[in-house]
Design a protein around this motif. Structure first.
Motif, PDB file in Angstrom:
ATOM      1  N   ALA A 187       0.823  -1.214   0.000  1.00 49.12           N
ATOM      2  CA  ALA A 187       0.000   0.000   0.000  1.00 49.12           C
ATOM      3  C   ALA A 187       0.855   1.261   0.000  1.00 49.12           C
ATOM      4  N   ALA A 188       1.901   1.291   0.810  1.00 48.70           N
ATOM      5  CA  ALA A 188       2.745   2.493   0.889  1.00 48.70           C
ATOM      6  C   ALA A 188       3.435   2.758  -0.444  1.00 48.70           C
ATOM      7  N   ALA A 189       3.913   1.699  -1.097  1.00 48.87           N
ATOM      8  CA  ALA A 189       4.583   1.859  -2.384  1.00 48.87           C
ATOM      9  C   ALA A 189       3.608   2.328  -3.458  1.00 48.87           C
ATOM     10  N   ILE A 190       2.385   1.797  -3.445  1.00 51.70           N
ATOM     11  CA  ILE A 190       1.390   2.231  -4.422  1.00 51.70           C
ATOM     12  C   ILE A 190       1.020   3.692  -4.188  1.00 51.70           C
ATOM     13  N   GLU A 191       0.888   4.087  -2.932  1.00 52.87           N
ATOM     14  CA  GLU A 191       0.621   5.498  -2.603  1.00 52.87           C
ATOM     15  C   GLU A 191       1.751   6.391  -3.112  1.00 52.87           C
ATOM     16  N   GLU A 192       2.984   5.950  -2.919  1.00 54.03           N
ATOM     17  CA  GLU A 192       4.131   6.739  -3.373  1.00 54.03           C
ATOM     18  C   GLU A 192       4.154   6.838  -4.891  1.00 54.03           C
ATOM     19  N   LEU A 246       3.867  10.341  -7.279  1.00 52.75           N
ATOM     20  CA  LEU A 246       4.767  10.732  -8.373  1.00 52.75           C
ATOM     21  C   LEU A 246       3.970  11.011  -9.644  1.00 52.75           C
ATOM     22  N   CYS A 247       2.999  10.145  -9.953  1.00 53.65           N
ATOM     23  CA  CYS A 247       2.179  10.339 -11.148  1.00 53.65           C
ATOM     24  C   CYS A 247       1.364  11.617 -11.042  1.00 53.65           C
ATOM     25  N   ALA A 248       0.801  11.872  -9.869  1.00 51.65           N
ATOM     26  CA  ALA A 248       0.003  13.080  -9.670  1.00 51.65           C
ATOM     27  C   ALA A 248       0.854  14.330  -9.841  1.00 51.65           C
ATOM     28  N   ALA A 249       2.087  14.286  -9.361  1.00 55.73           N
ATOM     29  CA  ALA A 249       2.977  15.442  -9.505  1.00 55.73           C
ATOM     30  C   ALA A 249       3.262  15.726 -10.974  1.00 55.73           C
ATOM     31  N   SER A 250       3.501  14.689 -11.758  1.00 56.01           N
ATOM     32  CA  SER A 250       3.746  14.875 -13.191  1.00 56.01           C
ATOM     33  C   SER A 250       2.508  15.433 -13.895  1.00 56.01           C
ATOM     34  N   TYR A 277      13.985  -3.995  -9.960  1.00 58.87           N
ATOM     35  CA  TYR A 277      13.751  -3.628  -8.563  1.00 58.87           C
ATOM     36  C   TYR A 277      14.979  -2.995  -7.916  1.00 58.87           C
ATOM     37  N   GLU A 278      16.147  -3.159  -8.541  1.00 62.29           N
ATOM     38  CA  GLU A 278      17.372  -2.590  -7.983  1.00 62.29           C
ATOM     39  C   GLU A 278      17.620  -1.149  -8.425  1.00 62.29           C
ATOM     40  N   VAL A 279      16.871  -0.672  -9.417  1.00 62.51           N
ATOM     41  CA  VAL A 279      17.113   0.686  -9.918  1.00 62.51           C
ATOM     42  C   VAL A 279      15.897   1.601  -9.807  1.00 62.51           C
ATOM     43  N   ALA A 280      14.693   1.061  -9.660  1.00 61.95           N
ATOM     44  CA  ALA A 280      13.490   1.895  -9.619  1.00 61.95           C
ATOM     45  C   ALA A 280      13.456   2.753  -8.355  1.00 61.95           C
ATOM     46  N   ASP A 281      12.889   3.955  -8.479  1.00 60.28           N
ATOM     47  CA  ASP A 281      12.713   4.845  -7.323  1.00 60.28           C
ATOM     48  C   ASP A 281      11.641   4.303  -6.387  1.00 60.28           C
ATOM     49  N   VAL A 282      10.621   3.711  -6.968  1.00 65.90           N
ATOM     50  CA  VAL A 282       9.548   3.072  -6.201  1.00 65.90           C
ATOM     51  C   VAL A 282       9.365   1.666  -6.755  1.00 65.90           C
ATOM     52  N   VAL A 283       9.367   0.678  -5.886  1.00 63.01           N
ATOM     53  CA  VAL A 283       9.186  -0.716  -6.294  1.00 63.01           C
ATOM     54  C   VAL A 283       7.896  -1.245  -5.691  1.00 63.01           C
ATOM     55  N   ILE A 284       7.024  -1.751  -6.553  1.00 67.77           N
ATOM     56  CA  ILE A 284       5.807  -2.423  -6.113  1.00 67.77           C
ATOM     57  C   ILE A 284       5.989  -3.906  -6.405  1.00 67.77           C
ATOM     58  N   ASP A 285       6.066  -4.687  -5.343  1.00 71.94           N
ATOM     59  CA  ASP A 285       6.355  -6.116  -5.458  1.00 71.94           C
ATOM     60  C   ASP A 285       5.048  -6.893  -5.581  1.00 71.94           C
ATOM     61  N   THR A 286       4.861  -7.563  -6.711  1.00 65.20           N
ATOM     62  CA  THR A 286       3.655  -8.366  -6.891  1.00 65.20           C
ATOM     63  C   THR A 286       3.670  -9.616  -6.018  1.00 65.20           C
ATOM     64  N   GLY A 287       4.860 -10.046  -5.648  1.00 61.88           N
ATOM     65  CA  GLY A 287       4.983 -11.248  -4.828  1.00 61.88           C
ATOM     66  C   GLY A 287       4.701 -12.538  -5.576  1.00 61.88           C
ATOM     67  N   ILE A 288       4.519 -12.456  -6.894  1.00 55.38           N
ATOM     68  CA  ILE A 288       4.190 -13.649  -7.683  1.00 55.38           C
ATOM     69  C   ILE A 288       5.412 -14.571  -7.731  1.00 55.38           C
ATOM     70  N   ALA A 296      -6.366   5.252  -9.911  1.00 55.33           N
ATOM     71  CA  ALA A 296      -7.415   5.758  -9.026  1.00 55.33           C
ATOM     72  C   ALA A 296      -6.840   6.641  -7.916  1.00 55.33           C
ATOM     73  N   LEU A 297      -5.738   6.204  -7.322  1.00 52.31           N
ATOM     74  CA  LEU A 297      -5.116   7.003  -6.256  1.00 52.31           C
ATOM     75  C   LEU A 297      -4.550   8.312  -6.804  1.00 52.31           C
ATOM     76  N   THR A 298      -4.048   8.268  -8.034  1.00 54.42           N
ATOM     77  CA  THR A 298      -3.563   9.495  -8.662  1.00 54.42           C
ATOM     78  C   THR A 298      -4.701  10.495  -8.809  1.00 54.42           C
ATOM     79  N   ALA A 299      -5.861  10.029  -9.251  1.00 59.79           N
ATOM     80  CA  ALA A 299      -7.027  10.907  -9.374  1.00 59.79           C
ATOM     81  C   ALA A 299      -7.393  11.511  -8.025  1.00 59.79           C
ATOM     82  N   GLU A 300      -7.369  10.690  -6.985  1.00 57.26           N
ATOM     83  CA  GLU A 300      -7.694  11.192  -5.650  1.00 57.26           C
ATOM     84  C   GLU A 300      -6.709  12.264  -5.208  1.00 57.26           C
ATOM     85  N   LYS A 301      -5.434  12.065  -5.474  1.00 54.39           N
ATOM     86  CA  LYS A 301      -4.422  13.032  -5.066  1.00 54.39           C
ATOM     87  C   LYS A 301      -4.551  14.340  -5.849  1.00 54.39           C
TER      88      LYS A 301
END
Length: 255
Positions: free
Chosen positions: A24-29, A33-37, A166-177, A210-215
């Protein structure tokens, strides 16, 4: 209900719940970033190869998405369902492993330093994905990686940089798959069935949008939302969506 059917949907529900509770925290982050752009008049690009292209394509333009998300669609990267013939599975298997192709893709889209890039890749190891990831890092473009750390961390990079998404991204969302993606075993069948990475990554993509729209709304900015024309309000929906396309064109013309 079939035992296998129950196992599959149960497994998929568990994976989605794990993403909800651990990422959740990574998705919020990522949404921030998307909302800022988008608030700055820029774009949030989405890209993936193979099945990773599907969540990228879902981000816009479809019902419930907003202007500002911009899928990068490379025909050589999404025609893997063609087993024989033009732009088929063998061509895809070759091209997504070629270094340099990702840089050519970025040049064609005139990426701005204030844009955001979301890369969807289950393995996060192949050449085109890592081309784009490394180029974004060099240009200072915020990079979001939606990937499987269980898979990626157990597999060497196939890019000369030696790194994985995952070693270079600013934000990593792990699917856990899991590494094999499919995880259901049938007695008498050696390989597992029941892939789940696409379903999970598409859910993550829509959560980010959806979270970008909310922000944006929280900042006093009304996002341009795509609405369904397949209702009794078809004309009104088409007018709204046409206005949305004009807003996207305005952003593209400013490149």
């Amino acid at each position: 209900m079939s035992t296998l059917l129950d196992r599959y949907f149960g497994s998929l529900a568990e994976r989605l719940e794990t993403v909800r509770t651990t990422q959740a925290a990574a998705i919020e982050e990522a949404a921030a970033l998307c909302a800022a752009s988008i608030a700055a008049g820029k774009l949030a690009f989405t890209f993936g190869t193979g099945h990773g292209a599907l969540p990228a394509l879902e981000s816009f333009p479809r019902t419930g998405t907003i202007v500002g998300f911009r899928p990068i669609v490379e025909s050589t990267m999404i025609s893997f369902h063609h087993v024989w013939g033009d732009m088929g599975a063998r061509q895809y298997r070759f091209i997504h492993a070629q270094e340099g192709y990702g840089k050519a893709i970025l040049r064609s889209h005139q990426i701005d330093p204030a844009d955001t890039m979301i890369l969807f890749s289950h393995s996060g190891i192949n050449a085109v994905i890592m081309d784009i990831a490394m180029e974004c890092k060099e240009r200072g473009i915020k990079l979001i990686g939606v990937t499987s750390i269980p898979h990626s961390s157990s597999t060497p990079s196939r890019h000369s940089c030696g790194k994985r998404l995952y070693e270079v991204a600013d934000v990593v969302i792990d699917t856990g798959i899991p590494k094999a993606d499919a995880a259901l075993f049938i007695d008498g069948l050696e390989s597992p069935v029941g892939a789940s990475s696409t379903s999970v990554t598409i859910a993550i993509a829509h959560a980010i949008v959806a979270l970008t729209a909310e922000k944006l709304v929280a900042q006093g900015i009304t996002p341009h939302v795509m609405v369904s024309p397949n209702t009794t309000s078809k004309e009104a929906a088409n007018r709204q969506n046409d206005e949305n396309y004009e807003e996207l064109w305005r952003r593209l013309k400013a490149r």
